[in-house]
Design an enzyme around this catalytic site. Structure first.
Site, short mmCIF file in Angstrom:
data_model
loop_
_atom_site.label_atom_id
_atom_site.label_comp_id
_atom_site.label_asym_id
_atom_site.label_seq_id
_atom_site.Cartn_x
_atom_site.Cartn_y
_atom_site.Cartn_z
CG ASP A 142 -1.98 0.90 1.34
OD1 ASP A 142 -2.66 1.11 0.33
OD2 ASP A 142 -2.20 1.46 2.43
NE ARG A 162 -6.22 -11.68 9.74
CZ ARG A 162 -5.40 -10.66 9.50
NH1 ARG A 162 -4.84 -10.52 8.32
NH2 ARG A 162 -5.14 -9.77 10.43
P1 IMP Z 1 1.89 -0.52 3.79
O1 IMP Z 1 2.95 -0.54 4.85
O2 IMP Z 1 1.10 0.75 3.80
O3 IMP Z 1 2.42 -0.86 2.40
O4 IMP Z 1 0.80 -1.56 4.16
C1 IMP Z 1 1.07 -2.87 4.31
C2 IMP Z 1 0.05 -3.56 5.17
O5 IMP Z 1 -1.16 -2.82 5.39
C3 IMP Z 1 -0.37 -4.82 4.46
O6 IMP Z 1 0.50 -5.88 4.77
C4 IMP Z 1 -1.77 -5.05 4.98
O7 IMP Z 1 -1.70 -5.77 6.17
C5 IMP Z 1 -2.30 -3.66 5.27
N1 IMP Z 1 -3.14 -3.19 4.15
C6 IMP Z 1 -2.87 -2.23 3.25
N2 IMP Z 1 -3.86 -2.08 2.37
C7 IMP Z 1 -4.80 -2.99 2.72
C8 IMP Z 1 -6.10 -3.35 2.18
O8 IMP Z 1 -6.59 -2.80 1.18
N3 IMP Z 1 -6.76 -4.34 2.82
C9 IMP Z 1 -6.26 -4.98 3.91
N4 IMP Z 1 -5.08 -4.69 4.44
C10 IMP Z 1 -4.35 -3.70 3.86
#
Ligand code: IMP
Length: 176
Positions: free
Chosen positions: A105, A167
């Site tokens: 994300d 999940r």
């Molecule tokens: P980042 O550090 O922002 O890249 O986010 C990583 C983590 O956020 C992922 O491993 C997910 O656990 C959670 N995450 C981000 N986007 C989503 C989503 O659309 N649905 C569910 N979990 C998300």
């Protein structure tokens, strides 16, 4: 309506589409790591189902370990602060690592883990990500194997949760 409120979900990727994509990823990884000492590291909790399905499509000997992180923030927004809450059990020095993540994300989780694992002197480190949400990116991270690209929507299922729920859905959907 199903017991989990599925009528509010719009399916993005079916069980069949996910399965076919993982077969493809497994074939590429098998080819690329032939003859190497590969260690797959699943990032908990979100990647547990993806990692379990992926390793069964990798046709070379493979070690598997998990690392659990928590990111502070609300249920749908990550704050960018990452903490390891369960570390690896094995030493990864001199091993070829494949970091397996459910979704990228902002990129902050993967960036943090890449830096952390690099300091343990592996032979190499690559990433395999089921879902890539490029519009949400805050920091650039290398994605070596990518399943699908998704728009900037919150998705659930196939390991991904909303408030620890959903999940167990066999498909990937977004909440309308
Ligand atoms: P980042 O550090 O922002 O890249 O986010 C990583 C983590 O956020 C992922 O491993 C997910 O656990 C959670 N995450 C981000 N986007 C989503 C989503 O659309 N649905 C569910 N979990 C998300």
């Amino acid at each position: 309506m199903g017991e989990q409120g599925e009528s509010a979900f719009k399916i993005l990727f079916t069980e069949e589409q996910i399965k076919n994509k993982i077969i493809e990823l497994g074939m590429q990884i098998t080819r690329d790591y032939k003859g190497e000492n590969l260690t797959v590291i699943g990032i908990l909790k979100g990647a547990f189902i993806f990692a379990a399905d992926l390793i069964r499509q990798i046709n070379i000997p493979v070690a598997v370990d998990f690392i659990a992180v928590s990111s502070y923030g609300s249920a749908t927004k990550s704050s960018g602060e990452v903490k390891i809450i369960k570390d690896l059990d094995i030493s990864v020095k001199g091993r070829h690592l494949l970091l397996v993540e459910d979704i990228v994300d902002t990129g902050l989780t993967l960036k943090y883990l890449l830096e952390n694992l690099k300091s343990r002197e592996p032979a190499s480190i690559k990433t395999c990500v089921l879902l890539d949400k490029p519009q949400a990116r805050k920091v650039e991270v290398p994605i070596d194997y990518r399943g699908f690209t998704v728009d900037n929507v919150f998705v659930v299922g196939y390991g991904l949760d909303y408030d620890q729920k959903y999940r167990n859905l066999p498909y990937i959907a977004y909440l309308e």
